[in-house]
Scaffold this motif. Structure first.
Motif, PDB file in Angstrom:
ATOM      1  N   ASN A 159      -4.917  -3.985  -2.156  1.00 26.22           N
ATOM      2  CA  ASN A 159      -5.187  -3.449  -0.837  1.00 26.22           C
ATOM      3  C   ASN A 159      -6.407  -2.850  -0.802  1.00 26.22           C
ATOM      4  N   ASN A 160      -6.977  -2.757   0.292  1.00 30.84           N
ATOM      5  CA  ASN A 160      -8.248  -2.308   0.640  1.00 30.84           C
ATOM      6  C   ASN A 160      -8.095  -1.542   1.902  1.00 30.84           C
ATOM      7  N   SER A 176      -9.840   0.735  -2.664  1.00 31.68           N
ATOM      8  CA  SER A 176      -8.766  -0.127  -3.188  1.00 31.68           C
ATOM      9  C   SER A 176      -8.059   0.773  -4.032  1.00 31.68           C
ATOM     10  N   GLU A 221     -12.712   6.752  -6.685  1.00 36.52           N
ATOM     11  CA  GLU A 221     -11.351   5.997  -6.739  1.00 36.52           C
ATOM     12  C   GLU A 221     -10.612   6.238  -7.752  1.00 36.52           C
ATOM     13  N   LYS A 276       0.878  -1.142  -0.141  1.00 38.92           N
ATOM     14  CA  LYS A 276      -0.047  -0.060  -0.028  1.00 38.92           C
ATOM     15  C   LYS A 276       0.702   1.243  -0.040  1.00 38.92           C
TER      16      LYS A 276
END
Length: 353
Positions: free
Chosen positions: A245-246, A240, A191, A158
């Motif tokens: 990766n969240n 995300s 996003e 991340k």
């Protein structure tokens, strides 16, 4: 032509660091992004801040811009220094800057920008020489580079400067807090585009903006004892980054109910009675979350007084139920008959004796 103060556009000082410039740009880009701000002024502002970041976010362009000196004022008449004029400037050059076709549709960069940096944007630089240090690629010319040509080691983790957590306010009713059933929460989330071409270029998925907007729905079971202003964390339900990766989703509880409310830590509902009922007392049927009950309102009750109804409130964290406070509200009749008016006059006259 008009001189443009790019530092003023981004709201940073001339000695601002790369991180400060990047942070200022991101905040403004999100504020004025067309998916968020639908005003006419927003499109112009969005273009201006992207032009400013294209310059200040690139070390080479910033050095050239700073070489003009710090004495220029925004809006002042500007003539390019010798050697800066007559550069080729073509956004749609096949070998040139990537990701600019949609921005060119917004009117392209200004003449001021073109006069200073046309040579740097005319196709002489390859995709490999474009900057990647900002942490995102694929929309590089506008400073919102959301592609995926990071190194393998970077892609596996991340990114430090990307906060994937998301916070939303959710309106709930007292019935939602009382029930054991999950509630459905629907919201919009912005996003980074996950399908931008790795080498830049126009992306039809995000229309070249590098950002996508999607509607998301989650089912949430409200914990017992949750109250106004408290947060619920839903692990992995945030944004995300396209690398697996969240972030987490945080829901802030806002109780929006026409019948019930909180006054401090007290759970309250209003009970309306007439002046005569307040003076003489009355038996009253009221609805609660637990069903209908009958309460006795004593004679001489004043407006604003509260009757404590034990164990008829919301669920508690450790089990059982809290109390419900029935707050008395004396309501004056608006459409009185002549007989009622006469009786009120008699009462008034007696009170004045």
């Amino acid at each position: 032509m008009e001189y443009k103060d790019y530092y003023e556009t981004l709201g940073v000082k001339r000695e601002a660091t790369e991180a400060e410039i990047k942070s200022a740009y991101r905040k403004l880009a999100r504020k004025y992004h067309p998916d968020v701000n639908k005003t006419k002024e927003a499109e112009k502002k969005f273009k201006e801040i992207n032009e400013a970041y294209e310059v200040l976010g690139d070390k080479e362009k910033r050095q050239r811009y700073d070489s003009l000196g710090a004495n220029w004022q925004g809006g002042a008449d500007f003539t390019p220094p010798p050697g800066f004029e007559n550069f080729s400037f073509n956004f749609n050059n096949a070998g040139g800057t990537q990701g600019f076709s949609s921005f060119d549709g917004m009117g392209g960069f200004s003449d001021f920008f073109s006069s200073l940096f046309g040579d740097m944007m005319s196709g002489q630089r390859t995709a490999g020489s474009r900057r990647k240090k900002s942490g995102f690629t694929g929309f590089e010319g506008m400073g919102m580079n959301f592609g995926h040509n990071e190194s393998a080691s970077r892609a596996s983790q991340k990114q430090d400067d990307d906060n994937l957590d998301s916070t939303k306010t959710v309106n709930v009713t007292a019935k939602d807090l009382f029930s054991d059933n999950p509630i459905k929460v629907t919201f919009k989330e912005m996003e980074k585009c996950k399908v931008c071409p790795p080498n830049g270029g126009y992306c039809s998925n995000c229309q070249g903006t590098g950002i996508t907007s999607k509607t998301k729905t989650v089912n949430v079971k409200l914990p017992k004892g949750i109250r106004q202003g408290q947060k619920i964390r839903l692990k992995g339900e945030g944004k995300s980054d396209g690398y697996g990766n969240n972030g987490d989703l945080y829901l802030i509880i806002n109780i929006n109910d026409s019948k019930y409310r909180f006054e401090g830590d007290k759970f309250v509902t209003d009970i309306e009675i007439s002046p005569s009922e307040a003076a003489l007392g009355v038996q009253k049927d009221i609805e609660t979350l637990h069903g209908k009950i009958n309460i006795k309102i004593p004679a001489g009750t004043s407006s604003g007084q509260a009757l404590r109804l034990k164990n008829l409130g919301l669920p508690l964290k450790d089990g059982g139920y809290g109390d419900l406070n029935a707050k008395i509200k004396i309501v004056i009749p608006k459409n009185l008959s002549e007989k009622q008016k006469d009786l009120y006059r008699q009462l008034r006259d007696l009170e004045q004796l």
